[in-house]
Design a protein around this motif. Structure first.
Motif, PDB file in Angstrom:
ATOM      1  N   CYS A   3       0.832  -1.222   0.000  1.00  0.00           N
ATOM      2  CA  CYS A   3       0.000   0.000   0.000  1.00  0.00           C
ATOM      3  C   CYS A   3       0.862   1.266   0.000  1.00  0.00           C
ATOM      4  N   GLY A   4       2.186   1.117   0.028  1.00  0.00           N
ATOM      5  CA  GLY A   4       3.066   2.285   0.024  1.00  0.00           C
ATOM      6  C   GLY A   4       3.306   2.884   1.398  1.00  0.00           C
ATOM      7  N   LEU A   5       2.991   2.133   2.439  1.00  0.00           N
ATOM      8  CA  LEU A   5       3.153   2.626   3.813  1.00  0.00           C
ATOM      9  C   LEU A   5       4.617   2.900   4.167  1.00  0.00           C
ATOM     10  N   GLN A   6       5.528   2.205   3.456  1.00  0.00           N
ATOM     11  CA  GLN A   6       6.968   2.340   3.705  1.00  0.00           C
ATOM     12  C   GLN A   6       7.434   3.803   3.547  1.00  0.00           C
ATOM     13  N   GLN A   7       6.684   4.595   2.753  1.00  0.00           N
ATOM     14  CA  GLN A   7       7.045   6.017   2.575  1.00  0.00           C
ATOM     15  C   GLN A   7       6.871   6.814   3.862  1.00  0.00           C
ATOM     16  N   TYR A   8       5.973   6.345   4.730  1.00  0.00           N
ATOM     17  CA  TYR A   8       5.645   7.111   5.936  1.00  0.00           C
ATOM     18  C   TYR A   8       6.192   6.486   7.220  1.00  0.00           C
ATOM     19  N   ILE A   9       6.302   5.156   7.208  1.00  0.00           N
ATOM     20  CA  ILE A   9       6.771   4.438   8.397  1.00  0.00           C
ATOM     21  C   ILE A   9       7.832   3.455   7.947  1.00  0.00           C
ATOM     22  N   ASN A  10       8.930   3.387   8.668  1.00  0.00           N
ATOM     23  CA  ASN A  10       9.951   2.383   8.342  1.00  0.00           C
ATOM     24  C   ASN A  10       9.469   1.015   8.822  1.00  0.00           C
ATOM     25  N   LEU A  11       9.127   0.150   7.881  1.00  0.00           N
ATOM     26  CA  LEU A  11       8.636  -1.178   8.240  1.00  0.00           C
ATOM     27  C   LEU A  11       9.818  -2.123   8.470  1.00  0.00           C
ATOM     28  N   PRO A  12       9.637  -3.129   9.333  1.00  0.00           N
ATOM     29  CA  PRO A  12      10.744  -4.063   9.581  1.00  0.00           C
ATOM     30  C   PRO A  12      11.135  -4.823   8.316  1.00  0.00           C
ATOM     31  N   ARG A  13      12.421  -5.100   8.197  1.00  0.00           N
ATOM     32  CA  ARG A  13      12.922  -5.880   7.059  1.00  0.00           C
ATOM     33  C   ARG A  13      14.294  -6.450   7.425  1.00  0.00           C
ATOM     34  N   ILE A  14      14.808  -7.283   6.560  1.00  0.00           N
ATOM     35  CA  ILE A  14      16.122  -7.887   6.782  1.00  0.00           C
ATOM     36  C   ILE A  14      17.004  -7.488   5.614  1.00  0.00           C
TER      37      ILE A  14
END
Length: 209
Positions: A3-14
């Motif tokens: 949904c493009g949320l990564q632009q506003y919140i840093n989502l967890p990732r590896i």
């Protein structure tokens, strides 16, 4: 992420961090359970590859999608996936080994993989070849730094066993950004090609670093 949320919140990732040719792609393929990453000598990963893994039920046919760059096409042949990663890299970076920070997003749906987001980063490269800029080390370090400095990113730090661990650029960066090692997982590769008479025992038991 979709949904493009990564632009506003840093989502967890590896993020997979290491020097050039440390074995990062092999580690990723073993996590995904499929062969689909380009192989070769020198700089193979020249754009970050964001892998969004989706676990499917047993018995379903694995497939992959490039949602941003090859819209509306499902790939069930993973050799084609590999060829497209190469084509999309060459299209953006040129065929002369240049490295560019515009990630390729690849969604993989398979019963062999867990639900995870992994980023395959270009290896930290010291010496420029072909048409690479002279400051290639600075570029690859800055790119890796941008991804792994986020406190929500787990660092998968790949270190080859057939080289001295204390010379690892990836490990140096991981220790600088995560001094307590709270979000760093060390992965030791290439144990099978260590010199005869040597072993990785000290590395594995944390006696080396």
């Amino acid at each position: 992420r979709d949904c493009g949320l990564q632009q506003y919140i840093n989502l967890p990732r590896i993020a997979v961090l290491g020097s050039q040719s440390a074995g990062k792609s092999s580690v990723l393929e073993s996590i995904v359970g499929l062969d689909f990453l380009p192989r070769g000598d020198g700089v193979v990963t020249r754009r970050p590859l964001e892998l969004r893994l989706n676990h499917m039920d047993e018995g379903t046919t694995p497939f992959a999608v490039f949602p941003d760059e090859i819209k509306g096409k499902k790939f069930t042949n993973f050799k084609e996936v590999r060829d497209n990663i190469v084509d999309l890299t060459d299209k953006m970076c040129g065929a002369n080994k240049n490295i560019i920070d515009k990630p390729i997003i690849l969604q993989v749906y398979s019963h062999t993989c867990p639900d995870l987001t992994l980023i395959d980063l270009p290896g930290i490269t010291r010496i420029a070849i072909a048409d690479q800029p002279d400051n290639i080390e600075k570029i690859t370090r800055a790119m890796a730094h941008r991804y792994v400095s986020d406190p929500r990113t787990i660092i998968l730090c790949v270190v080859p066993a057939n080289a001295d661990m204390t010379t690892s650029d990836g490990l140096q960066m991981a220790r600088h950004l995560d001094p307590k090692g709270i979000r760093t997982i060390g992965v030791i590769t290439k144990i099978d090609i260590m010199d005869r008479g040597t072993n990785a025992k000290k590395m594995i038991m944390n006696q080396e670093v």
